[in-house]
Enzyme design. Structure first.
Site: not given
Ligand code: PMT
Length: 399
Positions: A210-212
């Site tokens: 995932g990412n932020r």
């Protein structure tokens, strides 16, 4: 600045909020509801401010305190904001000095709700919050924690430090990025498609890449377009609150987002791709949880579909806006993406700074247009950056 205090147990924190505000140099006028007086002693507020604490519309020496207070304020901060106060504010009631001041002011308003979980999650309260946010009211949503009576759950007012920081942000962003005349630029009849949040690519049933991205930027764009009368569809990979009055489609992966976006593209006039779409995903998703005892797995990755590039290829009359999240060579890298993906506008975000980009409530951006114009949007709340971007695009549609 006005510090409004309504009647909840969190009112005991209002003295600390007041002190912290004063340390920033703010001149604070407390306005306490009758119920608020049961939780915080007016004497404490009076001795800290040197002002008489007002509650009533009737017993003040100033003949019209409900208008004079609101007119002079640079910000109205309500902490705690109870479900009752929020409902009265939404309904436009002026039944006590605090409600009347809110109604008779054009100053920015920050509400810091505090209440029991059931009250916060009640559709009436949620609808009130959505409507108020749609009117531009800032809301610092409650956190999870212990509540009155020993209960646990969401509804706990944010801590004073966080509240004061948010109030300062609002005051600092007093340099509007949108001018009032342009704020009238409406988008009635315009069909807007927005993506938001970070996609998740499964490794196994419990793990993902995932990412932020929190979805805040994309959700703010959707809210602003809806506020201007557009028919908005939001395809989001975020759990964040979604603005009222728009169609919301929840997705997780880049492939799901691609499917939803492509199926709606032909029926859209404008697309804002604010989502942080994963660039790679595991070539194979394990059917069951990978055991720790088997040692760290070697993940073979494959590229995900580039949704924005596909929109650039397929676009007919649509106006397509991409976003670029960059840690270096912001303008050069964003410009390359604008050209490679054949889009109309790219919003370049410097995601290396702590106060902009992912997760935070603020952002700064550089707008790069296909025809070559470049515009800097300085640090501001994401809602304000969104207002500036949507306004510029609404202007481009009119041209
Ligand atoms: O969600 P927040 O926490 O509020 O943070 C906001 C934000 C930083 C995520 C947002 O402002 C932002 O910059 N979004 C774009 C993030 C990104 O993926 O940037 P990129 O440079 O990797 O991609 C460029 C563009 O291509 C983006 O519009 C992206 O949506 C799109 N893309 C990327 C990869 C892919 N496979 N498909 C795409 O469509």
């Amino acid at each position: 600045m006005i510090l409004g205090i309504s009647g909840g147990i969190a009112a005991y924190k209002s003295v600390e909020i007041l002190r912290r505000l004063q340390r920033t140099g703010a001149d604070v006028v407390p306005v306490v509801t009758e119920a608020g007086r049961k939780f915080v002693a007016p004497m404490a507020l009076e001795s800290l401010t040197g002002r008489r604490v007002s509650s009533s519309l009737w017993n003040d020496t100033d003949p019209i305190p409900h208008t004079s207070l609101g007119q002079r304020a640079d910000l109205i901060l309500v902490a705690p904001a109870t479900a009752d106060l929020i409902a009265r504010y939404r309904a436009g009631l002026a039944s006590d000095l605090l409600a009347a001041t809110l109604l008779a002011s054009r100053a920015p308003v920050l509400l810091c709700p505090a209440m029991h979980t059931e009250m916060w999650e009640h559709p009436a309260t949620q609808e009130n919050i959505d409507v108020l946010q749609g009117r531009g009211v800032h809301v610092l949503e409650p956190a999870e924690g212990s509540l009155a009576g020993g209960d646990m759950g969401i509804g706990r007012m944010r801590e004073p430090a966080e509240i004061v920081e948010k109030a300062q942000q609002i005051l600092l962003s007093d340099s509007p990025l949108t001018d009032l005349a342009d704020a009238a630029r409406r988008m009635e009849g315009v069909r807007v498609l927005v993506t938001a949040g970070g996609t998740r690519e499964s490794i196994d049933p419990v793990r993902f890449i995932g990412n932020r991205s929190s979805g805040k930027m994309g959700h703010a764009i959707a809210a602003e377009a809806a506020r201007r009368g557009a028919a908005v569809v939001l395809v989001t990979a975020s759990d964040a609150r979604t603005p009222a009055g728009i169609e919301v489609i929840r997705v997780q992966t880049a492939a799901e987002m691609e499917k939803e976006v492509l199926s709606r593209f032909a029926d859209s006039d404008v697309v804002f791709m604010a989502a942080a779409v994963a660039d790679f995903r595991p070539r194979v998703e394990a059917g069951s949880k990978i055991k720790k005892s088997d040692g760290p797995p070697l993940l073979e990755l494959e590229p995900t579909p580039d949704i924005l590039a596909r929109l650039g290829e397929e676009k007919a009359s649509q106006f397509v806006v991409g976003f670029a999240a960059e840690t270096d060579d912001l303008v050069e890298n964003a410009k390359a993406k604008l050209e490679r993906k054949k889009i109309d506008l790219i919003v370049a975000n410097d995601v290396s700074a702590a106060d902009s980009g992912f997760e935070v409530d603020t952002n700064r951006a550089v707008l790069l247009w296909r025809a070559g114009e470049v515009e800097d949007l300085p640090l501001a709340l994401k809602s304000e950056i969104a207002a500036a971007i949507v306004e510029r695009v609404a202007g481009a549609l009119e041209d």
